[in-house]
Structures are given as C-alpha cells and as structure tokens.
Design a protein around this motif. Sequence first.
Motif, PDB file in Angstrom:
ATOM      1  N   GLY A 151     -60.274  66.882  -0.508  1.00 28.32           N
ATOM      2  CA  GLY A 151     -59.383  65.744  -0.326  1.00 28.32           C
ATOM      3  C   GLY A 151     -59.338  65.296   1.119  1.00 28.32           C
ATOM      4  O   GLY A 151     -60.244  65.561   1.910  1.00 28.32           O
ATOM      5  N   ASP A 152     -58.268  64.609   1.469  1.00 20.89           N
ATOM      6  CA  ASP A 152     -58.083  64.113   2.829  1.00 20.89           C
ATOM      7  C   ASP A 152     -57.536  65.230   3.702  1.00 20.89           C
ATOM      8  O   ASP A 152     -56.412  65.690   3.479  1.00 20.89           O
ATOM      9  CB  ASP A 152     -57.109  62.926   2.808  1.00 20.89           C
ATOM     10  CG  ASP A 152     -56.864  62.367   4.195  1.00 20.89           C
ATOM     11  OD1 ASP A 152     -57.510  62.830   5.156  1.00 20.89           O
ATOM     12  OD2 ASP A 152     -56.017  61.459   4.321  1.00 20.89           O
ATOM     13  N   GLY A 154     -56.226  65.126   6.434  1.00 17.11           N
ATOM     14  CA  GLY A 154     -55.006  64.709   7.119  1.00 17.11           C
ATOM     15  C   GLY A 154     -53.742  64.980   6.337  1.00 17.11           C
ATOM     16  O   GLY A 154     -52.647  65.006   6.921  1.00 17.11           O
ATOM     17  N   ASP A 155     -53.850  65.181   5.024  1.00 21.45           N
ATOM     18  CA  ASP A 155     -52.637  65.436   4.248  1.00 21.45           C
ATOM     19  C   ASP A 155     -52.658  66.813   3.590  1.00 21.45           C
ATOM     20  O   ASP A 155     -51.933  67.065   2.626  1.00 21.45           O
ATOM     21  CB  ASP A 155     -52.398  64.339   3.214  1.00 21.45           C
ATOM     22  CG  ASP A 155     -53.364  64.404   2.037  1.00 21.45           C
ATOM     23  OD1 ASP A 155     -54.314  65.194   2.081  1.00 21.45           O
ATOM     24  OD2 ASP A 155     -53.151  63.655   1.071  1.00 21.45           O
TER      25      ASP A 155
END
Length: 209
Positions: A151-152, A154-155
Amino acid sequence: MTERSSPRGPGRPRGGKPGDLRARILAAATAEFGERGYEAASMRAIARRAGVDPALVHHYFDDKQRLVAEVVEAPLRPDRLVRTALDGPLDGLGERLVRAVLTAWDSPTVRPAAVAALRSAIGQGPVARMLREFLRREIMHRIAERLDDVGDPGDAELRAELAASQVVGVIMVRYVLEFEPIASLPVEELVARVGPAVQWHLTGRPPGS
C-alpha cells in the motif's frame, strides 16, 4: 592451598540479597518511567537510579519491555504476541493478530491482570503515559514497519492504528464490558468475523480485491 572461588559471571548479583536488588531495580524503573516516559527512559539510567551496575539490570530483566511488564504486573507480553503474529506472510496477518490476542486474553490466569493493565493504560498519570508510549513503540510502530512494503507507505502508521483499534474494541467489549454474545463467542468465530476487517485495515484493500 586455599580453594579459589569460581568467578562471577557478568551481571550476577552482588552487594545485596537478590530479592532486595530486584525490588530496588523495579522501584527505580517505576520512578524513571514515571518521570521520563517509556521512550526516554534507559536501562543505564534505571541502573544509576537504583545504584547498581547496568549489567545487573539485564541479569534480572532481559530488556526494557520486560521491565515495563514487571512494573505494571502484566501477565503477558503484548510486544511478543505481535512479534509472533508478524512472523509470517502478510496474507492472514489480520487473523493471526486477532487469534494471538484473544487466545492470550482467554486464559483465566492472564485475564484479571491484563484487564487491570488495560485500565491503567487508558487512565491518567505517569504509569498510563508510560504504558501508552510502550504500546505505541512496541506494537503500533512494529506493525507499521511491517506494512511499509504494501500500500501507501505514507499511511502505514494509520493502517496499523486502525487495525489495532479493531482489536482493542473487541477486547473492551469481550473482557472489560463483557457484553453478550461477544463475551461468549468461541475464539475462532471471532477470528473469522474480525480477522478480515483487521486485514482490510492493515493492507488498505477490501477482502477479495
């Protein structure tokens, strides 16, 4: 010829009875965690406060995580539960996390003290602050690190906290509030129902996508 005594191993107790030294270290750890929090406290600072060699602290307590568990009299090590669940493929991580936590909490020898520790964590004061820092560092951060490659990135921390919120919610309803029918459901049924939701938060992808 005079018989020579065997050399002391590193970190073996000296300068007091083992029970007294252990209690002194625990008292120092409680004070250090209370003043500085989990992140800033160090084994060396705890040893200095207790007036003992740092090796002696490691002799009685393997690491700082063990000291936290002893300070709050926690009957289980949540950091070890999470570490075991993370040791496997990402697929199925949600179910492994839920199963590991619920299996541990279902133990009648663990539950009373675990509930007390949870209530301490959501309370006020230095012990509550220390526990929250411990949980964030040793659980949330470890899960987020595991999610960096999916996934990302950043999160990843957000996904870890959302997953943890699902597990903590089940713990509160099942063991603290004891609401039925969740309080009496078999562990595997809860794993089947909650695990996919936790997995969704961990990966950011809905089941079957």
